[in-house]
Design a protein around this motif. Structure first.
Motif, PDB file in Angstrom:
ATOM      1  N   LEU A  13       0.728  27.978   2.408  1.00  0.00           N
ATOM      2  CA  LEU A  13       0.036  27.209   3.435  1.00  0.00           C
ATOM      3  C   LEU A  13      -1.247  26.560   2.929  1.00  0.00           C
ATOM      4  O   LEU A  13      -1.791  25.664   3.579  1.00  0.00           O
ATOM      5  N   ILE A  14      -1.750  27.000   1.787  1.00  0.00           N
ATOM      6  CA  ILE A  14      -3.034  26.501   1.289  1.00  0.00           C
ATOM      7  C   ILE A  14      -2.939  25.010   0.982  1.00  0.00           C
ATOM      8  O   ILE A  14      -2.056  24.574   0.244  1.00  0.00           O
ATOM      9  N   PRO A  15      -3.807  24.211   1.572  1.00  0.00           N
ATOM     10  CA  PRO A  15      -3.762  22.767   1.328  1.00  0.00           C
ATOM     11  C   PRO A  15      -3.966  22.429  -0.145  1.00  0.00           C
ATOM     12  O   PRO A  15      -4.679  23.146  -0.863  1.00  0.00           O
TER      13      PRO A  15
ATOM     14  N   PHE B 131     -10.830  22.590  16.066  1.00  0.00           N
ATOM     15  CA  PHE B 131     -11.618  23.643  16.708  1.00  0.00           C
ATOM     16  C   PHE B 131     -12.445  24.430  15.694  1.00  0.00           C
ATOM     17  O   PHE B 131     -13.574  24.853  15.987  1.00  0.00           O
ATOM     18  N   PHE B 132     -11.918  24.657  14.497  1.00  0.00           N
ATOM     19  CA  PHE B 132     -12.585  25.512  13.517  1.00  0.00           C
ATOM     20  C   PHE B 132     -13.491  24.743  12.553  1.00  0.00           C
ATOM     21  O   PHE B 132     -13.997  25.327  11.599  1.00  0.00           O
TER      22      PHE B 132
ATOM     23  N   ILE C 299     -11.068  29.360   0.472  1.00  0.00           N
ATOM     24  CA  ILE C 299     -10.207  30.423   0.984  1.00  0.00           C
ATOM     25  C   ILE C 299     -10.357  31.634   0.068  1.00  0.00           C
ATOM     26  O   ILE C 299     -10.243  31.519  -1.155  1.00  0.00           O
ATOM     27  N   THR C 300     -10.625  32.790   0.673  1.00  0.00           N
ATOM     28  CA  THR C 300     -10.795  34.030  -0.088  1.00  0.00           C
ATOM     29  C   THR C 300      -9.741  35.030   0.349  1.00  0.00           C
ATOM     30  O   THR C 300      -9.523  35.234   1.544  1.00  0.00           O
TER      31      THR C 300
ATOM     32  N   ILE D  55      -6.130  26.717  10.459  1.00  0.00           N
ATOM     33  CA  ILE D  55      -7.460  27.212  10.107  1.00  0.00           C
ATOM     34  C   ILE D  55      -7.795  26.835   8.670  1.00  0.00           C
ATOM     35  O   ILE D  55      -8.920  26.397   8.365  1.00  0.00           O
ATOM     36  N   MET D  56      -6.821  26.987   7.768  1.00  0.00           N
ATOM     37  CA  MET D  56      -7.047  26.630   6.370  1.00  0.00           C
ATOM     38  C   MET D  56      -7.439  25.168   6.207  1.00  0.00           C
ATOM     39  O   MET D  56      -8.248  24.816   5.344  1.00  0.00           O
ATOM     40  N   ARG D  57      -6.870  24.319   7.057  1.00  0.00           N
ATOM     41  CA  ARG D  57      -7.110  22.882   6.917  1.00  0.00           C
ATOM     42  C   ARG D  57      -8.392  22.417   7.588  1.00  0.00           C
ATOM     43  O   ARG D  57      -8.872  21.323   7.291  1.00  0.00           O
TER      44      ARG D  57
END
Length: 284
Positions: free
Chosen positions: A251-253, A192-193, A2-3, A217-219
């Motif tokens: 939200l970042i795992p 999906f992502f 993640i950026t 999306i992050m996950r």
């Protein structure tokens, strides 16, 4: 990975995002660029020119808003609806609801059902509650906590109206404003992502359902890059920008790598001086 790319207005965040999108496409990656609805056409034009000038293939690039993303996901997994209702239909349903529950209201007791401006204002308020993820049960709890008073009566009425409105609306129609809610629910069931690079650009904040989508999306995405507004401590936008950044980071795992990149004022001086000067005047 993640950026997070931050910078003030005009610092070059979008240009940096486009550079990174081009790098991903050049490596043969499948790329999604998510932008606000009103900037999608401009983003498509700019990226088309950028990639054409550099000979970068764009077959694996999709530029979408959250709503267009919902349509894309619905087409793949199901959920696409043709029962959408427009503003006029919503006004009719709001009128029916007020007719049904009018005697039980306190704050809006005696409201004129022939006043279209009142009906439209009610629809706007109901849409705002739904897009913010505020359910009738939340309103009921808030009203109970307040006890007596005008605000408690208003919240209690909104809970009753919102519950009846939702029941009537869902019986025969789908509200396009709930597309993102349905998108978030569907993404919880599908990866999906997976295998994709996702970029978010030009957003000043996100709705609760959009945060849910971003969390998914992050996950699941291989990489997520987000451009965030940085307005400065004295800016009127500071609290909102800080809240958005903090909510995204929550939200970042666990264990996911976060890389941050801050663009200084000099990075955008030549690109958008007018925007930077306007921001400075608004925040002074």
């Amino acid at each position: 990975m993640i950026t997070e790319i931050t910078g003030a207005a005009g610092s070059g965040k979008s240009s940096r995002i486009y550079n990174l999108v081009g790098e991903s496409l050049s490596r043969g990656r499948s790329v999604f660029l998510v932008v606000p609805e009103q900037t999608a056409v401009n983003a498509e034009r700019r990226l088309s020119v950028y990639c054409a000038e550099r000979g970068i293939p764009t077959a694996e690039l999709e530029i979408v808003s959250f709503r267009r993303l919902a349509n894309r996901v619905f087409r793949e997994y199901g959920g696409l609806s043709y029962r959408y209702i427009g503003p006029g239909g919503k006004a009719v349903i709001a009128w029916r609801v007020l007719c049904q529950v009018g005697d039980a209201l306190r704050h809006w007791r005696g409201v004129s059902l022939s006043d279209i401006s009142t009906i439209n204002a009610m629809c706007a308020q109901l849409d705002e509650l739904r897009s913010s993820g505020i359910s009738p049960s939340v309103l009921e709890k808030a009203a109970a906590a307040l006890g007596d008073g005008a605000l408690a009566d208003k919240l209690s009425d909104l809970a009753l109206i919102s519950s009846a409105y939702g029941a009537l609306l869902s019986a025969d129609y789908d509200d396009p404003k709930e597309d993102i809610t349905r998108l978030a629910d569907l993404l919880e069931e599908h990866d999906f992502f997976r295998g994709k690079d996702v970029f978010l650009d030009s957003f000043y904040g996100f709705t609760p359902d959009e945060f849910r989508v971003i969390g998914r999306i992050m996950r699941t995405a291989d990489n997520l890059t987000v451009a965030l507004q940085e307005a400065g401590d004295s800016s009127a936008f500071h609290d909102s920008a800080l809240d958005t950044e903090q909510r995204l980071r929550r939200l970042i795992p666990y264990g996911e790598r976060l890389r941050t990149e801050r663009l200084g004022a000099a990075d955008g001086t030549a690109r958008a001086p007018g925007l930077r000067e306007l921001t400075a005047r608004l925040c002074s």
